[in-house]
Design an enzyme around this catalytic site. Structure first.
Site, short mmCIF file in Angstrom:
data_model
loop_
_atom_site.label_atom_id
_atom_site.label_comp_id
_atom_site.label_asym_id
_atom_site.label_seq_id
_atom_site.Cartn_x
_atom_site.Cartn_y
_atom_site.Cartn_z
N SER A 145 -10.98 -1.27 -0.40
CA SER A 145 -9.67 -1.17 0.27
C SER A 145 -9.79 -1.56 1.74
CB SER A 145 -9.16 0.26 0.24
OG SER A 145 -8.63 0.55 -1.00
N ASP B 297 0.83 -1.19 0.00
CA ASP B 297 0.00 0.00 0.00
C ASP B 297 0.88 1.25 0.00
OD1 ASP B 297 -2.35 1.82 0.88
OD2 ASP B 297 -3.26 -0.15 0.70
N HIS C 195 -3.42 6.00 3.68
CA HIS C 195 -4.20 4.85 3.22
C HIS C 195 -3.61 3.59 3.83
CE1 HIS C 195 -5.90 1.95 0.20
NE2 HIS C 195 -6.91 2.79 0.20
#
Ligand SMILES: *[C@@H]1O[C@H](CO)[C@@H](O)[C@H](O)[C@H]1NC(C)=O
Ligand SMILES: *[C@@H]1O[C@H](CO)[C@@H](O)[C@H](O)[C@H]1NC(C)=O
Ligand SMILES: *[C@@H]1O[C@H](CO)[C@@H](O)[C@H](O)[C@H]1NC(C)=O
Length: 749
Positions: free
Chosen positions: A526, A146, A214
């Site tokens: 996600s 990520d 994220h």
């Protein structure tokens, strides 16, 4: 109206149940927090209501002082009741009081965790449950691909953890603002970064440290340690933990400012295999499933093939390009592709009209109560000084209204708030500041509009958002969740499985505006992908010998097509409907059941290579794909794409009849006997031979043929069904079936 009121009251009870836990805690070993629910308020005066509550406690406990010490909350507005520290016998006694409707202990919530895993039935308090049996995932290493990590976050503390598994060969790489000695620990055991061919902005760190928030969120969903008292702006308060709270996390930073190159991802996956990760979680997807998806040119599917060949399962997001059909990403048959659902938790904003009708708006608003005159405007240009200090209602369908224009106008006009009626979406961003924009759906907008036209001086009260949890909140496949079928690979059902991915509270880089507390709620596939990754970590711990395909099969065949309360799961989207396998694959993940599936549909690298032969790939590419030194030869004749041993059957072009073969492996009791239950898709006949399966010491694996024939005379849409093997015990091994009749085709098949 009265039934609405009682639903409302019930919801509020559930909300308060949750909050009391936070307030409760250490009192006296003998007592527990109990909720004493008395129904509708009897008195207009809240003080009087509380006095009644204290009086009840006093007569139970004997003194005023004990009564006020025992009481935690008095509920006296929407309904009457209180929360108090009571022993079991005191609770029983008070439940016999004539005005008491119900007394509930809240021990269930004592180990309050991120709602996600409670909702899925994985509790630490269950001594025989998956979490305990897996030792909280302590020996499992989750590779997260990520945008990096913010290592100081509380989620990555290693207080409870033993030594790093000796087999770990990875490492923490130093870099800008990243000191491996300081930033890595027994939780965060690996941090690598890959900055090849990416444009790097000034705000990026040349290290595994996250700039684009994220990666930390995703990693913490999969494997966060326990962190108490976490919330999203005060909503959804509880203890946060990952799916596998003691699992180790290895970070591979492959995304820079939201863009993750194939080359970098492939290199990172390659390193992760050598490092010794036990599974890979990739919350990455491509906008349009490009033609090269299953070929060697796609980093993820190529890397994933190598990973699964080495026994490492790979989980990928189904993408956020829903809700139209054909929007699913990461379709390679060896990948576990994850869809996103909502939870049984919701943060709506109550909008109360003067006629006492309360509407629950989807936007969570946090702030002071707003009270004001209400005004309906047709078009953006009507938002003028006349709407100053008013709450404005507008419908998106009128006058080609644009959201940005409306919001700008409302800010300029200094209106109190803007209520936008638009298509139904689950908004999750918390609104705190001006202009206050609240979203409602068309039905709710119409209720407000009718009210406006029914009165000369319409007013509205906007209260701060509340947290609603429990069986009244239906589970839906999220609007954004990518949908099957796949036009590229129609013989492979995708997505495989669904998990919560709406408003998931998890760790967040504190540099992100609004996430100063280190936590935020986010939505996306996600988020649902690391939910399943955490659960796969637990499954790996209890079944170290299962192949990636066996793990996937266990997830799919035990998944639930209803929510945890037995209610149907819906699919949000262009129109509301019941969810089907193109929305959620096998269904909502059911981790406890997945740990004991009975039978699995297994497959290995060779099976996937044969599938590529069946799909028409040339032998040279397959040889390269498999990194074989000797040229790979496809069987002759080439096999059928339908025969890959997936835990699903999807027949996209059925003309008359077709036979599909599947093989199941017994992973349950050695002596097992399974019967068949078939729910054929509409207009389709299904024959299965044999229709009983008997396993024993010598028979571990059995094959069966599924003959599928259509009775449709014309081309049909996809219809759905299922095939279940069930034993005399609790095992139910269900695979989804989807069949489309295609009598008339413009090309031969
Ligand atoms: C929980 O957090 C809130 C806000 O962040 C804080 O006010 C409160 O004191 C905390 N409670 C505990 C028990 O730490
Ligand atoms: C709304 O509720 C308030 C307080 O319970 C009550 O006084 C009022 O009469 C109600 N109004 C209507 C229109 O029902
Ligand atoms: C399935 O069908 C094939 C082809 O007709 C046959 O050879 C095979 O024996 C059948 N398998 C079973 C388990 O019945």
């Amino acid at each position: 109206m009265s039934s609405q009121v009682s639903c409302w009251v019930l919801l509020v009870v559930i909300v308060l149940l949750k909050f009391t836990v936070v307030a409760g805690g250490a009192y006296d070993d003998q007592t527990k927090v109990h909720i004493v629910y008395l129904g509708e308020t009897e008195h207009d005066d809240p003080e009087l209501e509380t006095a009644v509550h204290l009086g009840m406690l006093e007569s139970l406990l004997g003194s005023k002082r004990d009564a006020s010490e025992s009481m935690i909350y008095s509920y006296r507005h929407g309904f009457s009741g209180f929360a108090a520290h009571l022993t079991d016998s005191q609770a029983k006694k008070i439940s016999e009081h004539p005005s008491v409707v119900q007394v509930t202990p809240n021990s269930y919530y004592e180990l309050q965790t991120t709602r996600t895993f409670d909702y899925l039935g994985v509790y630490q308090s269950n001594p025989t449950g998956l979490l305990r049996r897996a030792n909280l995932g302590e020996d499992i290493i989750i590779g997260v691909f990520d945008s990096g990590v913010w290592p100081e976050l509380e989620s990555f503390n290693d207080r409870e953890l033993g030594p790093i598994p000796a087999r770990w060969k990875g490492r923490c790489v130093d870099g800008e603002k990243f000191d491996s000695k300081k930033n890595c620990n027994k939780k965060l055991i690996g941090t690598r970064y890959y900055n090849m061919d990416s444009r790097i902005s000034k705000t990026e760190f040349m290290s595994a440290r996250e700039s684009d928030p994220h990666g930390s969120h995703v990693a913490s969903i999969a494997g966060s340690s326990f962190v108490p008292n976490v919330s999203n702006h005060g909503l959804g308060i509880g203890t946060m933990r990952g799916g596998a709270p003691n699992a180790r996390i290895a970070i591979y930073k492959v995304c820079w400012q939201g863009s993750c190159s194939d080359a970098a991802t492939l290199k990172a996956m390659d390193d992760a295999i050598a490092d010794g990760v036990d599974l890979m979680s990739l919350s990455l997807a491509k906008s349009i499933p490009v033609l090269t998806e299953t070929s060697k040119q796609n980093g993820i599917s190529y890397g994933a093939f190598h990973a699964i060949s080495k026994g490492i399962p790979v989980l990928c997001a189904g993408g956020n390009y829903g809700p139209s059909a054909y929007t699913i990403s990461n379709i390679a048959p060896w990948i576990i592709t994850v869809a996103a659902t909502s939870l049984d938790r919701w943060f709506p904003t109550p909008l109360t009209l003067d006629n006492n009708v309360t509407i629950l708006a989807r936007t969570p608003y946090k702030g002071k109560e707003i009270q004001g005159d209400l005004m309906f405007v047709e078009c953006a240009n009507e938002i003028t000084s006349a709407t100053k200090d008013k709450v404005v209602l507008v419908f998106m369908t009128r006058c080609d209204n644009l959201e940005e224009t409306l919001i700008t106008k409302v800010a300029e006009a200094d209106s109190k708030a803007l209520i936008i009626a638009s298509k139904r979406v689950d908004a999750i961003s918390v609104v705190e500041f001006n202009p206050i924009v609240i979203r409602v759906d068309y039905e709710q907008g119409t209720v407000i509009m009718k009210y406006i036209s029914s009165t000369s001086l319409p007013t509205i009260k906007i209260s701060s958002a509340i947290t609603l949890i429990g069986p009244l909140i239906s589970t839906k496949v999220a609007d954004f969740s990518g949908r099957g079928p796949s036009s590229l690979s129609p013989y492979v059902l995708k997505p495989d499985i669904a998990a919560p991915g709406v408003a998931i509270v998890a760790a967040c880089n504190p540099l992100k505006p609004g996430a100063e507390s280190g936590f935020t709620a986010e939505s996306g596939t996600s988020m649902s992908t690391p939910v399943v990754a955490g659960l796969v970590a637990l499954l790996r711990a209890v079944h170290p010998d299962w192949s990636p395909a066996a793990l996937r099969s266990a997830l799919v065949t035990t998944a639930s097509t209803t929510d945890p309360y037995g209610e149907p799961i819906f699919a949000e989207g262009l129109s509301q409907k019941l969810a089907d396998p193109f929305d959620f694959g096998g269904g909502l993940v059911n981790p406890e059941k997945a740990s004991d599936p009975g039978l699995v549909y297994d497959a290995g690298a060779e099976d996937y290579l044969r599938f590529l032969c069946a799909s028409g790939y040339d032998e040279t590419s397959i040889t390269k794909m498999a990194s074989k030194t000797t040229p790979y030869q496809c069987p002759s004749p080439r096999p059928s794409m339908l025969d890959l041993n997936l835990p699903s059957i999807t027949v996209p072009f059925l003309k008359g009849e077709v036979t599909v073969t599947r093989t199941v492996t017994n992973v349950g009791p050695v002596f097992s006997f399974y019967k068949l239950i078939v729910e054929p898709p509409f207009g389709v006949t299904i024959d299965v031979a044999p229709n009983v399966l008997a396993f024993n010491t010598y028979v571990k694996q059995l094959s069966f043929n599924v003959t599928i024939s259509t009775t449709h005379q014309a081309n049909s849409i996809y219809y759905f069904g299922s095939l279940t093997w069930t034993d005399c015990s609790h095992h139910k091994v269900t695979i989804p079936i989807s069949v489309r009749t295609q009598k008339l085709m413009y090309f031969n098949h």
